[in-house]
Structure formats: C-alpha cells, structure tokens
Enzyme design. Structure first.
Site, PDB file in Angstrom:
ATOM      1  CB  THR A 190      33.793  43.624  19.694  1.00 39.53           C
ATOM      2  OG1 THR A 190      33.877  44.127  18.727  1.00 39.53           O
ATOM      3  CG2 THR A 190      32.411  44.192  20.632  1.00 39.53           C
ATOM      4  CG  ASP A 191      37.786  39.576  19.795  1.00 40.72           C
ATOM      5  OD1 ASP A 191      36.279  38.954  19.634  1.00 40.72           O
ATOM      6  OD2 ASP A 191      38.639  38.798  20.572  1.00 40.72           O
ATOM      7  CB  ALA A 192      36.636  37.887  14.159  1.00 43.08           C
ATOM      8  N   GLY A 240      33.206  37.707  18.474  1.00 43.99           N
ATOM      9  CA  GLY A 240      31.503  38.737  18.716  1.00 43.99           C
ATOM     10  C   GLY A 240      31.746  39.244  20.333  1.00 43.99           C
TER      11      GLY A 240
END
Lengths: 145, 145, 145, 145
Positions: free
Chosen positions: A21-23, A25
């Site tokens: 995942t990344d920031a 979400g």
C-alpha cells in the site's frame, strides 16, 4: 466479465499486505506489476518451468520488455485478489501475456471487481549478455501444449 | 531446530519471486521484514483480527517500533519459505513477536535451513495521531486466548 | 536523441542502489515506474506544487491511471540515471506525461543510452472517495504556465 | 542531539516519495533499511569505493548480516531526511555502522527530529559462494583512513 476457468490459462490468488500500500490508503500502482509477475511465475511453475532451474540449466532468463497497464479501481489492505494469466501470443523468443487483477468478494471469494489489467511482453535472453535468444525447446513445448 | 506446530503459534508459507531478489542473486535482506509481516498478518487473521476492519471500527492500527534481525543464509528465486510467528510478550499496548524464516526442502517441503530470524516489537496507536493506546479489548482477548 | 534542456520540462538525476536491482543483476523493471514518479514529483515541486500540502489544503491527490513503458537496456548497480519529464497533454482533471530514463556516462555524466521510456496518464481525484475531480485552479495554472 | 559534521562520517539527504509510504500515511518501516543503505553506499563512494567495480575487480561484495533498528517518529510524503553514517567498528571482514534518519525542517533544512536509528552489521563475502572473506586491502585502507 469476471474470469472463468474456461477463459484464462491460470489464476493466482494473493492477499494485499501493508508493504503493498501507499499513503493514498490503497495499493501502490507499480505493485500490480509485481502481482502480475507472481501469477506468471506460478503459471510457469504449473507447466513445469522453474525459472531458477531454467537459468542454471540453460543460461536463459525471461525479461520484461514492455508493459501496458490500466489501473481501474483501488485495492485496499486485506483485500484478496485473483490475478489471471492469458497468453495472447507465444513466439520463439518472446511472448505476450494479458493479465487482470480482480478483487474477490463475498462468502465464496469470487472475483467481483476488475482492479487493473494489462499486457506484458516478455523476451527470452541470455542471462549473461542480455541478448535475445530462442526459448529452450523444452520450455516452448510446455508453453505451446 | 526446525519449527514444529507445538512450538510456534503460526506458520506461513511463501514463495520467493523476482521482486524479492537483488543483484547479489539472493533475497534482499530488507524483504525479510516484509515476509515477517505477511506471517504476522495471517496469524492475526487466523485469530479473527483483520487490520483494515480494526482500523475502520476502532481507529487503532499496529505499528512496528523496533526490529532486530539476523540474516544467516541467502534465499534464492523460487525458494519456498516457511515463516514462523511466536509471541514472546503480549502487553496492553504492545507486543513482541519472535519470527524465523526457513527454507523448505525435499519432497515434503519441510523447513530445513534457518535463513533469518528476529524479534519485532509492535505497538498499538491511534491511526490519526500515532499516539500509543491500549489495544481494543476484543483484540487483546483474541491474542491472549 | 538524448534530452536537452530545450526539449524536456524537467530532468531528475538518481543513482541505482541495491534495493533497485533483482537477481538478473539489473534494475527490476517495475522500479522504472518509481524512478519516473520521483522525477514527476520533483518536477511538480519545481513548479511550487507539494503533493502533501495539496492534499492537506484541497483534499486532492494525483493517481496514476495508465502506464505504458518500454524497457530497452538494463541499468546496473551504481549507474547514474537521468529521468526526463515532458507533459504531452494537460487537461482539467488529468494529464499525460512522457518520460525517459537515460544512463549518464563519461566524465561529464551526460545522458548516453536510453534505458526505458513511457507515457504515464495521471488523474486528479478526491483523496477520500477516489472520484475524479478538477485540479485545483492554482495547480492548473502552475502546470500550464 | 542532531548530527553535526564533527560527529558523523557522512550525511546523505533524500526525499520521501509515494513509493516509500504505506496505508498508515507514513514511511513503511522496512524502507528505513533502504534509506540507511543508500547513505552507506554514498559514504563508500565518497571514499572512492564503488560496489559494482569492487565486485567486478575482486569478486567481493558486502552483505548485511544483522540489523537493529528503532522506529521513533513517522516520516511523511515530501519530507526531507538526513541519514547519517557512523562506523562503530571496522574489522578485516566485517564492519558495524550506526545510522540515524532525521527529518530536516525549517528554512535551513536542518535535522530537527530523530525518526529512526540503528546499528547495521556488514560482512564481506565472495560474490559466488557467499563465504566470508577479508576485505580487499585497498578497501580496508580507505575505510580506516
């Protein structure tokens, strides 16, 4: 349309972990290339082709020459994905594989929503020189069976 | 000593793919942290704890506070690994998990060689503020059962 | 033809580290998407657009909708790359960026060999709903200047 | 205490990109191992040691044998980090490096908050057999200077 066994060569299931995942979400888009490759690797293994053994025995490795991917819907942590493998074209030194990633939903974990899909062109090269070469005959046979 | 079901809380099997390796021809050491986390996630899931649902329902997330890892032998492409999860200490706001990665070998794919092992300290925090908080009671119950 | 300042909007230099390579001894192809994104992020920053501030202030984030990449020559550990950013199309809610990765060689570290290139389609969405939305006017102005 | 040039051997600055973050909205903890390694690589380069050339010329590579890391505060997208390199012990076949990651803040981008720190034990091995070996004399000289 969701995949059925009749229409694709291979299905691989995987889970989305924190690492994917990344920031935003959601799954970082570049990671679909990893998911697609895991599915191709398991498809090859299901045909009796181990890439480490292939290299040790013949000096050949597969490399990715081109990728074209649409990212359609976000996947989230803990999602269960089904990744499909469908060969479009199998040549003597290269192949093109169509792949899709679906989110599995419901109590039966059926593929319900298409998340990403694309075409991946793969070439066979010499592991030392990276020059294109024909696939070993035994591999070509297994892929064409 | 290789793990047995009697001695660890959870076992997770995974395969080494191209994405996991580096130019040394082996698994990139930082990726053992990913492997350990996949195993912890599946261990939590086996106890009925989904981290995405935990966050949505309670606003709590687990974060890693400290990692101590020994890298003992290299893993290679196509290796099948078994990753163990053994809780050492379960507190109200944090836990320490001992983990090992073994290479599975032979026709029965038993864990044969220890590749990496370490202790991972995890804390429960508020997803918005990252301030430490007690684990939701329902989670603590499941972990302590 | 190697890039010149006249022909591209932005150039970003980066180094190849162990983390970027795979067991083929070269950069793992999926990582070119990371390299391209670093360059786009620095290009936006050079225009005065910080993505974290954009999200905090307006609730908008950029997501990648489509990637088309050719991988032409392998990059190796310690190589110095130059990654270019060239907007092809800038709309109100999306943009298409052409990008290239070159190996820098020689005493002047000029871009000498084209390693990978591709087109990246990016959309502006609401960070919470992932629904398409127009870019904030201040961003559109900076991109169109 | 924030690092000063007098107290550490090398400082490396880097930016946090989307690829580095996870769904917690912060840098994925395993990525600090990558940040630490980038700094060590640039430290070696500053001493005249290129790892690719080292391998090509002497058959030696450095591998990580043990990592011990505390993750203290979260880093976010667009943060500018300063990563320090401080050798604790330099032996003939291995070394231990203390490393810290600081968030740079304010108009002067000075290191202000300690985000993560740890000790990394590195060994010199033969690239083909992964057996421990002495560092090439020329490297040991540069490290000990």
């Amino acid at each position: 349309m969701p995949p059925t066994e009749a229409r694709v060569a291979y299905n691989h299931r995987l889970r989305v972990y924190w690492e994917d995942t990344d920031a935003g979400g959601v799954v970082f888009y570049a990671n679909y290339l990893k998911f697609f490759e895991r599915a191709r690797t398991e498809w090859l293994r299901s045909l009796g082709v181990s890439q480490q053994a292939l290299r040790d025995d013949t000096g050949a490795i597969f490399i990715v020459g081109e990728t074209q991917v649409h990212y359609r819907r976000p996947a989230r942590l803990d999602d269960l994905l089904l990744v499909t493998v469908q060969p479009l074209d199998i040549g003597r030194a290269s192949l093109v594989i169509r792949q899709q990633a679906w989110r599995c939903t419901g109590p039966t974990a059926d593929p319900g929503e298409l998340l990403a899909d694309g075409d991946i062109r793969i070439g066979c090269v010499d592991a030392l020189t990276f020059r294109p070469r024909r696939m070993p005959a035994v591999v070509l046979e297994k892929l064409s069976a």
